[in-house]
Design an enzyme around this catalytic site. Structure first.
Site, mmCIF file in Angstrom:
data_model
loop_
_atom_site.group_PDB
_atom_site.id
_atom_site.type_symbol
_atom_site.label_atom_id
_atom_site.label_comp_id
_atom_site.label_asym_id
_atom_site.label_seq_id
_atom_site.Cartn_x
_atom_site.Cartn_y
_atom_site.Cartn_z
ATOM 1 N N ILE A 440 0.816 -1.222 0.000
ATOM 2 C CA ILE A 440 0.000 0.000 0.000
ATOM 3 C C ILE A 440 0.848 1.269 0.000
ATOM 4 O O ILE A 440 0.354 2.369 -0.234
ATOM 5 C CB ILE A 440 -0.998 -0.029 1.178
ATOM 6 C CG1 ILE A 440 -1.851 -1.303 1.109
ATOM 7 C CG2 ILE A 440 -1.904 1.180 1.201
ATOM 8 C CD1 ILE A 440 -2.595 -1.508 -0.210
ATOM 9 N N GLY A 441 2.133 1.138 0.261
ATOM 10 C CA GLY A 441 2.970 2.338 0.132
ATOM 11 C C GLY A 441 4.134 2.376 1.093
ATOM 12 O O GLY A 441 5.281 2.372 0.693
ATOM 13 N N GLU A 493 8.148 5.368 1.236
ATOM 14 C CA GLU A 493 7.702 6.554 1.997
ATOM 15 C C GLU A 493 8.587 6.937 3.189
ATOM 16 O O GLU A 493 8.117 7.545 4.152
ATOM 17 C CB GLU A 493 6.234 6.394 2.447
ATOM 18 C CG GLU A 493 5.286 6.182 1.275
ATOM 19 C CD GLU A 493 3.808 6.073 1.677
ATOM 20 O OE1 GLU A 493 3.421 6.597 2.734
ATOM 21 O OE2 GLU A 493 3.033 5.474 0.905
ATOM 22 N N TRP A 570 -8.220 15.684 7.299
ATOM 23 C CA TRP A 570 -7.259 15.591 8.393
ATOM 24 C C TRP A 570 -6.546 16.917 8.676
ATOM 25 O O TRP A 570 -5.495 16.945 9.304
ATOM 26 C CB TRP A 570 -6.264 14.450 8.134
ATOM 27 C CG TRP A 570 -6.913 13.104 8.373
ATOM 28 C CD1 TRP A 570 -8.092 12.870 9.001
ATOM 29 C CD2 TRP A 570 -6.423 11.811 7.984
ATOM 30 N NE1 TRP A 570 -8.370 11.524 9.031
ATOM 31 C CE2 TRP A 570 -7.360 10.844 8.411
ATOM 32 C CE3 TRP A 570 -5.262 11.373 7.312
ATOM 33 C CZ2 TRP A 570 -7.183 9.477 8.199
ATOM 34 C CZ3 TRP A 570 -5.098 9.998 7.104
ATOM 35 C CH2 TRP A 570 -6.045 9.067 7.539
ATOM 36 N N HIS A 703 -2.435 -4.226 11.297
ATOM 37 C CA HIS A 703 -2.547 -3.685 12.654
ATOM 38 C C HIS A 703 -2.075 -4.690 13.691
ATOM 39 O O HIS A 703 -1.903 -4.364 14.846
ATOM 40 C CB HIS A 703 -3.996 -3.281 12.947
ATOM 41 C CG HIS A 703 -4.512 -2.265 11.972
ATOM 42 N ND1 HIS A 703 -5.291 -2.615 10.901
ATOM 43 C CD2 HIS A 703 -4.302 -0.936 11.879
ATOM 44 C CE1 HIS A 703 -5.568 -1.527 10.203
ATOM 45 N NE2 HIS A 703 -4.973 -0.497 10.766
ATOM 46 N N CYS A 735 -3.169 -2.193 4.493
ATOM 47 C CA CYS A 735 -2.770 -0.784 4.594
ATOM 48 C C CYS A 735 -1.242 -0.730 4.550
ATOM 49 O O CYS A 735 -0.584 -1.750 4.309
ATOM 50 C CB CYS A 735 -3.322 -0.202 5.903
ATOM 51 S SG CYS A 735 -3.242 1.616 5.978
HETATM 52 N N1 GLN Z 1 0.274 5.065 1.461
HETATM 53 C C1 GLN Z 1 0.045 5.141 2.868
HETATM 54 C C2 GLN Z 1 0.903 4.122 3.579
HETATM 55 O O1 GLN Z 1 1.150 3.108 3.007
HETATM 56 C C3 GLN Z 1 -1.391 4.863 3.191
HETATM 57 C C4 GLN Z 1 -1.663 5.017 4.649
HETATM 58 C C5 GLN Z 1 -3.105 4.928 5.001
HETATM 59 O O2 GLN Z 1 -3.911 4.497 4.223
HETATM 60 N N2 GLN Z 1 -3.454 5.331 6.188
HETATM 61 O O3 GLN Z 1 1.299 4.317 4.720
HETATM 62 ZN ZN ZN Z 2 -4.838 2.479 4.743
#
Ligand code: GLN
Ligand code: ZN
Length: 763
Positions: A440-441, A493, A570, A703, A735
């Site tokens: 997801i990143g 990231e 946010w 999580h 995520c």
């Molecule tokens: N691209 C973000 C990550 O991977 C997405 C975070 C999120 O969706 N809260 O951290």
């Molecule tokens: Zn997420």
């Protein structure tokens, strides 16, 4: 005389003292007595900060959450923690945070482990409460020790105390019946306990009790409306005066009900429900107090006091002593003290007010009402100047941005061709297998990465060293993804502290506070960036990092952006223009970045809209309007690219049933969502809707520290394949991985890739 009061004060402390004390206690670095002592210190300080008011809230302080406090006061503890032998506060934290048995978190039900209470958002705020648990057998039992102790403490300090509790209907409405039984059936058992609580407070000499019933601003069916009447008629015999407090929205069809409850007063959010005030006056019984929330408890801007007075003075003439004034809601949702800010630009700072300053505004307003504007001429003039400089500041208004906004056409948000045409063009370029794998990143944010960022911020390392260090991290991520054999890569990231702040810092129109913390849940706080002016992107924001990552591999690397709706939701936003306008400005700025990424040869671009759902209004009747501009903003951001560029979006939740058509309208080529804990049943919505584009249902619950097995992932994806055609399925985590450790991520992703291989062979 118009009276002043407050609905609640932030408890975390101007320097987040409560956060640090809680965390030290949880790590056993400090004693329970030290924690309790700090609580008393904060309460005392906060009462002093509110000393200028006629009535001060008591009971709004909490070591974790005011809803959980209420559950304890009502004796409604989840069964799994009843009969705990230890200290009450420790048991309270067990419900709040859960307790794992030797860190094997999935054994929560046995071996001394205890599952945490579920957490969810308090109405449309970013504050999370612990959901009260009910079942058909739930009984209640008053334990008012905490509240009474705080009341004693307040009285001994000469505080003009007004205890604050959550009302019975709101308490039931925001809880969850674990056995799906009818929550309202519990009202009969609940009311005597409320009666006892109020009698207890009366016998302590309390005159007013604030009883929060924010569900009154939501759609209530006849049964709940009726329950309101029953409940308050039953509580009528109490000797204290009840002020029923509503906030966050409009009473609308509940106005008559709210006005006529047999209580002494009603508080109304006069920011969200300004238009509801005059009609309400006509139906409000003539003995009742009307408390108007005229200062925004959800934002950080100064109030235009002269304008509020223009509106309030005639109301005051009509209501006289029956008028009270207050912030719109509890100040829990704003930071404590603007005076702590040393680095904010002075001009922008002069436009702002945090909790302490907002209470100052209340006092000025009341003085002007009670003694005439001349009595506070200086304060009103200072305020007028601040409002005027803000209104006329060239830093707020950028004509080019305004012009771009009026130039928005529907075509701007439209891809050139529909999904199937695009997919056919993308396939040969990306050359992906069936069940493509991606993440997801973010990859783990190690201590070293955090250190590099903070050293750069404080000037200990220079631009060149910083760049090298981050590139080193990116290279590591790429290497790991190569050995894992993932299909679509990310850069990881490492340069981002936070997915909103990172972009805010690079956009014109944003300011940042040092201590503007707001409690999100328990000890967790967020520091929302402050959107104060028209948004412009002065230069590219992400292209360098992504291009560097792409230079290291032949696999496609996803460009990674945060979407306009999430950035907006946010942030502390402007109150001088509609949210939709700010959102479209953000959309235009992020769109430029999307197009620059495309120009740089990036073939896959992900635009995260983690918080799209969060912005939904409290009333369903207002959803469409929000979704219209939110989806349009996303489309403006994403859809300027050519057919060959693949757009992804990501959402951190799994509830799509009521917004699926809006999600489909966004028209992203691929959407990745959170599903691993729901056993893929949530994909039914996509199936029923015949969602046309590609989906990556999360198969790894990031999580939890648990490593999902290959079998588990295969099983989940097979369930997904019963609902979504296999050629449109992706395999990915729920995520980003930034909170996990490499030693968890590597085996988990190894299993994920192995699972994808098996799926390709078997399906
Ligand atoms: N691209 C973000 C990550 O991977 C997405 C975070 C999120 O969706 N809260 O951290
Ligand atoms: Zn997420």
């Amino acid at each position: 005389m118009a009276k002043t009061h407050n609905l609640g004060f932030p408890r975390i402390g101007a320097k987040r003292e409560l956060k640090f004390a809680l965390e030290a206690y949880w790590k056993r670095e400090s004693s329970r007595d030290e924690l309790k002592e700090l609580g008393a210190v904060l309460r005392k300080r906060h009462w002093e900060d509110q000393a200028g008011l006629d009535l001060v809230p008591v009971g709004d302080f909490s070591f974790y959450d005011q809803v959980l406090d209420m559950s304890f006061a009502l004796g409604n503890l989840p069964e799994r923690v009843q009969g705990f032998q230890g200290d009450q506060l420790d048991n309270y934290f067990r419900v709040a945070r859960g307790r794992s048995a030797q860190s094997t978190e999935n054994h929560a039900q046995c071996c001394d482990g205890v599952a945490a209470g579920e957490m969810t958002k308090w109405f449309d705020t970013n504050y999370h409460y612990i959901v009260p648990e009910f079942n058909a057998k739930t009984t209640f039992n008053l334990d008012a020790t905490q509240l009474l102790a705080q009341l004693d403490e307040a009285k001994s300090q000469g505080v003009k105390a007004k205890p604050v509790i959550i009302g019975p209907l709101t308490y039931l409405a925001i809880g969850k019946a674990k056995d799906d039984s009818n929550k309202l059936a519990l009202l009969e058992r609940l009311l005597p306990v409320y009666g006892e609580l109020l009698d207890n407070l009366a016998s302590q000499g309390v005159e007013w009790v604030q009883i929060d019933e924010p569900v009154l601003v939501t759609e209530l069916d006849a049964e709940w409306q009726h329950a309101f009447n029953t409940a308050y008629h039953q509580l009528k015999s109490t000797k204290v005066n009840l002020l029923v407090a509503t906030y966050f929205g409009q009473l609308q069809e509940n106005a008559y009900l709210a006005a006529n409850l047999p209580v002494a007063g009603l508080h109304l959010d006069a920011l969200n429900d300004r238009d509801g005030v005059l009609p309400l006056l006509n139906i409000l019984p003539s003995h009742k107090i009307l408390s108007l929330g005229v200062i925004n408890g959800r934002n950080i801007w100064k109030t235009d006091l002269n304008a509020v007075l223009d509106w309030l003075e005639p109301l005051h003439a009509r209501l006289g002593d029956r008028l009270w004034i207050a912030p719109s809601c509890s100040l829990l949702h704003v930071p404590v003290d603007l005076d702590s800010e040393q680095r904010l630009d002075n001009e922008i700072k002069s436009w702002m007010a945090f909790a302490k300053q907002k209470l100052g505004e209340i006092v000025v307003l009341a003085t002007a009402l009670n003694r005439g504007r001349a009595a506070v001429k200086v304060e009103l003039d200072v305020n007028r100047r601040a409002i005027e400089t803000r209104r006329n500041s060239p830093r707020v208004t950028n004509p080019a941005v305004r012009a771009a906004l009026t130039g928005i056409t529907p075509e701007l948000g439209c891809r050139k061709n529909p999904y199937d045409v695009r997919a056919a063009k993308q396939a040969p370029l990306l050359n992906l297998p069936k069940f493509p794998t991606t993440t997801i990143g973010s990859f783990p944010q190690t201590a070293e990465i955090r250190q590099v960022r903070s050293q750069f911020k404080s000037g200990k390392i220079d631009q060149v060293e910083y760049r090298q260090a981050i590139q080193g991290e990116i290279a590591r991520c790429v290497r790991e993804q190569e050995s894992l054999n993932l299909d679509v890569f990310v850069h990881g990231e490492a340069e981002r502290n936070d997915m909103v702040e990172y972009f805010g810092e690079q956009l014109e129109g944003y300011a940042f506070s040092q201590f503007g913390w707001v409690q999100s849940y328990g000890s967790r706080c967020v520091k929302p960036p402050i959107l104060f002016g028209d948004i412009r992107r002065p230069k590219v924001m992400t292209v360098d990092w992504i291009s560097y990552a792409q230079s290291l591999t032949d696999k496609p690397v996803k460009g990674m952006l945060t979407g306009p709706v999430t950035i907006l939701n946010w942030s502390f936003v402007r109150d001088d223009q509609p949210r939709s306008v700010s959102c479209k400005q953000l959309a235009l700025a992020i769109r430029e970045e999307v197009l620059d990424l495309e120009k740089a040869g990036v073939r896959v671009i992900q635009i995260d809209e983690a918080a799209l759902r969060e912005g939904l209004p409290l009333r369903k009747s207002q959803w469409k309007e929000y979704l219209d501009w939110a989806v349009e903003s996303f489309r403006i951001t994403a859809n300027g690219v050519s057919d060959e560029t693949q757009i992804h979006t990501h959402m951190c939740y799994s509830e799509f049933n009521d917004i699926i058509s809006a999600i489909a309208d966004m028209d992203a080529d691929v959407i990745t969502i959170e599903t691993s804990r729901s056993d893929m049943e949530l994909l039914d919505v996509f199936d029923d809707f015949k969602y046309p584009n590609e989906i990556g249902p999360g198969v790894y619950d990031i999580h939890s520290p648990n490593i999902p097995s290959e079998e588990h992932i295969v099983a989940l994806m097979k369930k997904a394949a019963e609902r979504i055609p296999v050629e449109r399925l992706w395999v990915n985590p729920d995520c980003g991985l930034k909170t996990r450790q490499w030693k968890e991520v590597i085996p988990a992703l190894t299993n994920m890739v192995a699972a994808a291989k098996r799926l390709r062979a078997e399906l």
